[in-house]
Design an enzyme around this catalytic site. Sequence first.
Site, PDB file in Angstrom:
ATOM      1  N   LEU A  86       1.168   7.201   6.259  1.00 40.01           N
ATOM      2  CA  LEU A  86       0.244   6.979   5.156  1.00 40.01           C
ATOM      3  C   LEU A  86      -0.444   5.642   5.368  1.00 40.01           C
ATOM      4  CD1 LEU A  86      -0.775   7.856   2.225  1.00 40.01           C
ATOM      5  CD2 LEU A  86       0.900   6.180   1.403  1.00 40.01           C
ATOM      6  N   ASP A 113       1.544   2.390   6.833  1.00 39.12           N
ATOM      7  CA  ASP A 113       0.718   1.392   7.509  1.00 39.12           C
ATOM      8  C   ASP A 113      -0.042   0.561   6.483  1.00 39.12           C
ATOM      9  OD1 ASP A 113      -0.956   0.330   9.899  1.00 39.12           O
ATOM     10  OD2 ASP A 113      -2.455   1.084   8.493  1.00 39.12           O
ATOM     11  N   TYR A 122      -5.420  -6.148   3.547  1.00 36.46           N
ATOM     12  CA  TYR A 122      -5.606  -5.112   2.526  1.00 36.46           C
ATOM     13  C   TYR A 122      -5.254  -5.615   1.126  1.00 36.46           C
ATOM     14  CZ  TYR A 122      -5.543  -1.828   6.512  1.00 36.46           C
ATOM     15  OH  TYR A 122      -5.777  -1.171   7.688  1.00 36.46           O
ATOM     16  N   LYS A 172      -0.276  -5.766   9.709  1.00 37.53           N
ATOM     17  CA  LYS A 172      -1.175  -6.432  10.647  1.00 37.53           C
ATOM     18  C   LYS A 172      -1.417  -7.881  10.244  1.00 37.53           C
ATOM     19  CE  LYS A 172      -3.671  -2.037  10.642  1.00 37.53           C
ATOM     20  NZ  LYS A 172      -3.076  -1.598   9.364  1.00 37.53           N
ATOM     21  N   HIS A 185      -4.915  -7.509  13.954  1.00 38.45           N
ATOM     22  CA  HIS A 185      -5.869  -6.628  13.281  1.00 38.45           C
ATOM     23  C   HIS A 185      -7.200  -6.490  14.025  1.00 38.45           C
ATOM     24  CE1 HIS A 185      -6.664  -5.098   8.937  1.00 38.45           C
ATOM     25  NE2 HIS A 185      -7.369  -4.387   9.802  1.00 38.45           N
TER      26      HIS A 185
END
Length: 293
Positions: A16, A42, A47, A72, A105
């Site tokens: 997901l 993930d 985010y 990340k 990232h």
Amino acid sequence: MKLTLNNGVTMPALGLGVYQSAPAETADAVRTALQTGYRHIDTAAAYGNERQVGEGIRASGVDRSEIFVETKIWVSDYGFDATLHGFDKAVGKLGIEQLDLLILHQPATDRFEATVDAYRALERLLAEGKVRAIGVSNFRPPHLEDLMARTEIVPAVNQVELHPYFVQPALQKMHASLGIVTQAWSPIGGITFYPGWAPDRVNVMEDPALTTIAGRHGKSVAQVMLRWHLQQGRSAIPKSVNPGRIAENFAVFDFELTDAELEAIDALDRDKRNGPDPDVPRAEMFDRVIPEA
């Protein structure tokens, strides 16, 4: 279905993703996914929802040992010491002690020395057992070559944009030769919105070849694309906060595409990137500061 990484660690192929999942919705999405059967989540520092991912994991009732957690490091935390601290921030927010996979990232082509130093920090974390595997995201072949020339450990994973309109065959071939798992973000293409990029992009979900294959199997177009990834040995991390879509995206283990169908999907490639070009520096994003908590 699991993939074996180049250091022997196993990773569920389907996970997901929580990119653009609002923090208020992320915990429930993660809990729902884990209770549906997902065992791979993930996320990323950039985010802004690592804390909620941790909340969802704890609320799911699934033992932490059964869940593959991937996050990340963002570019503003690149550099050896800064990346070590970036790890501390990530596990603090997630509420866990060890990461299953930690990746960089972006290649950050305008500050690649810092990228190399950041990867060396990942190597240190791996040696210390604080992470189980390390990798990169959005790296093209020249980025990988440059990185590997100056570091010791081949990345276990490269997470890149990959869908039927953007197949990246040369990159996939390089990954296969090096034992790097190709992990697809935007695996069903044309859904996630990237402000300011590719305003003329076409929705892969509406492709008639895919709708024909989906109808043949009694599946959705999204399920067909996810099955395409899995049968070709890739990892895929579709994003959703909708319980029905989360369940639908996981229901891809009860059918199989034929060789002819796989080839037909491969042939849809338009070399059409929907997201940002990793070779183009974007200082306004790279200067973003990742909060301590």
